[in-house]
Design an enzyme around this catalytic site. Structure first.
Site, mmCIF file in Angstrom:
data_model
loop_
_atom_site.group_PDB
_atom_site.id
_atom_site.type_symbol
_atom_site.label_atom_id
_atom_site.label_comp_id
_atom_site.label_asym_id
_atom_site.label_seq_id
_atom_site.Cartn_x
_atom_site.Cartn_y
_atom_site.Cartn_z
ATOM 1 N N TYR A 179 -25.334 -50.374 22.301
ATOM 2 C CA TYR A 179 -25.798 -49.746 23.534
ATOM 3 C C TYR A 179 -27.239 -49.270 23.466
ATOM 4 O O TYR A 179 -27.762 -48.750 24.449
ATOM 5 C CB TYR A 179 -24.832 -48.630 23.943
ATOM 6 C CG TYR A 179 -23.581 -49.201 24.566
ATOM 7 C CD1 TYR A 179 -23.412 -49.229 25.946
ATOM 8 C CD2 TYR A 179 -22.589 -49.774 23.781
ATOM 9 C CE1 TYR A 179 -22.293 -49.795 26.523
ATOM 10 C CE2 TYR A 179 -21.461 -50.349 24.348
ATOM 11 C CZ TYR A 179 -21.322 -50.354 25.714
ATOM 12 O OH TYR A 179 -20.207 -50.930 26.284
ATOM 13 N N ALA A 188 -17.283 -56.434 19.966
ATOM 14 C CA ALA A 188 -16.997 -55.068 19.528
ATOM 15 C C ALA A 188 -17.714 -54.091 20.457
ATOM 16 O O ALA A 188 -18.892 -54.275 20.777
ATOM 17 C CB ALA A 188 -17.456 -54.862 18.093
ATOM 18 N N LYS A 189 -17.000 -53.059 20.874
ATOM 19 C CA LYS A 189 -17.617 -52.016 21.712
ATOM 20 C C LYS A 189 -18.194 -50.958 20.766
ATOM 21 O O LYS A 189 -17.571 -49.931 20.492
ATOM 22 C CB LYS A 189 -16.594 -51.425 22.676
ATOM 23 C CG LYS A 189 -17.201 -50.582 23.800
ATOM 24 C CD LYS A 189 -16.123 -50.204 24.800
ATOM 25 C CE LYS A 189 -16.646 -49.280 25.898
ATOM 26 N NZ LYS A 189 -17.607 -49.948 26.788
ATOM 27 N N ALA A 190 -19.370 -51.266 20.243
ATOM 28 C CA ALA A 190 -19.999 -50.440 19.215
ATOM 29 C C ALA A 190 -21.160 -49.648 19.796
ATOM 30 O O ALA A 190 -21.906 -50.145 20.654
ATOM 31 C CB ALA A 190 -20.499 -51.327 18.071
#
Length: 306
Positions: A164, A158-160
């Site tokens: 980051y 998931a690009k959550a």
């Protein structure tokens, strides 16, 4: 990077002035990191402006939302249309796109389900992510002291936004130590990725890249490079990589929407290959940029024209 505050933002189906792109302090996303996002680029081609692999970016956004049980109140087609509209309304011929999904104003507790899911799309001008000359001359990087997420802790597919926080630690550590970027290892000690880039390692005509199980975000530029490398006749192998393999490689490069294809000239002050962009990196760069400029036929239907 200075933003053009005359631009418009698409939010929840409406266009609003850039300066009004705000959220309430009680929004769940500010307290618990409940956001998902994408980064896409619009390129100025010989046939007009086009967004690179727009549908694939939107598909990944919806997959990220599924993992985090966030119901996006728009269809993928509506998001694709909005991405094109925001480019048009801002009169941009090339730009970076940032679709964003987040939990908004609502009950503040770990359970996010009482908070609305909101969607916004921003766009701005963004040049070479790792520096003006990086695409040709390469960058100097280091291995980070920070590892990527262990299995079954944070879903790396998931690009959550919350993921980051780890990337920020990797990036800041590298910059404070005089490098352009850092590479994280997995908790098992294998090569994972940069703070926001996938990595490719070259020995002769064989190209290696870490697999999804190495805690990477399987990038869309990464997938494009794999496709182009195979078409050029290179052997492409996805496998776990030991740290020391990178020190003795002939070439290494990063990939990502922001980084595009950026060669790496040294790691931990150890020169990689000849210390400059190598022939394999150059060949793949040329293929991709020829498609992005419209000079080469887009046989993969990667360009979504505005």
């Amino acid at each position: 990077m200075a933003y053009d505050e005359s631009l418009q933002i698409w939010r929840n189906g409406n266009f609003i002035p850039w300066i009004k792109g705000t959220v309430h302090l009680a929004s769940h996303v500010l307290h618990y990191g409940t956001s998902l996002f994408e980064g896409a680029r619009c390129y100025k081609t010989m046939k007009g402006s086009a967004i690179f692999r727009l549908k694939d970016h939107t598909r990944r956004l919806f997959r990220s939302a599924k993992i985090y049980r966030m119901e996006i109140p728009f269809t993928p087609e509506q998001i694709d249309t909005a991405c094109k509209e925001i480019i048009r309304i801002n009169n941009l011929d090339e730009a970076y796109l940032r679709p964003l999904v987040y939990r908004g104003y609502g009950p503040l507790g770990v359970d996010p389900r009482g908070c609305p899911v909101e969607v916004a799309i921003m766009t701005w001008k963004w040049g070479a992510y790792l520096g003006k000359d990086a695409l040709e001359k390469g960058v100097d990087i280091c291995f980070s002291s920070w590892n990527r997420h262990a299995p079954n802790t944070m879903p790396t597919l998931a690009k959550a936004g919350g993921n980051y926080m780890n990337s920020q630690l990797i990036k800041m550590e590298a910059l404070l130590n005089g490098f352009s970027e850092g590479i994280a290892l997995t908790t098992e000690g294998y090569v994972s990725e940069g703070s926001g880039e996938n990595i490719f390692v070259i020995f002769g005509d064989v190209i290696y890249t870490p697999p999804a199980c190495s805690a990477i975000l399987p990038g869309i530029t990464r997938d494009s490079v794999i496709t182009l490398a195979k078409k050029l006749g290179y052997t492409l192998i996805e496998q776990v990589l030991q740290r020391e393999m990178l020190y003795i490689a002939d070439e290494i490069f990063f990939t990502g929407t922001a980084a595009e294809i950026t060669p790496i000239r040294s790691i931990d002050h150890i020169q990689i290959g000849t210390g400059k962009r190598g022939p394999v990196t150059t060949a793949i760069q040329n293929q991709l940029f020829a498609i992005l400029s419209g000079e080469k036929e887009d046989k993969h239907c990667w360009l979504e024209y505005i």
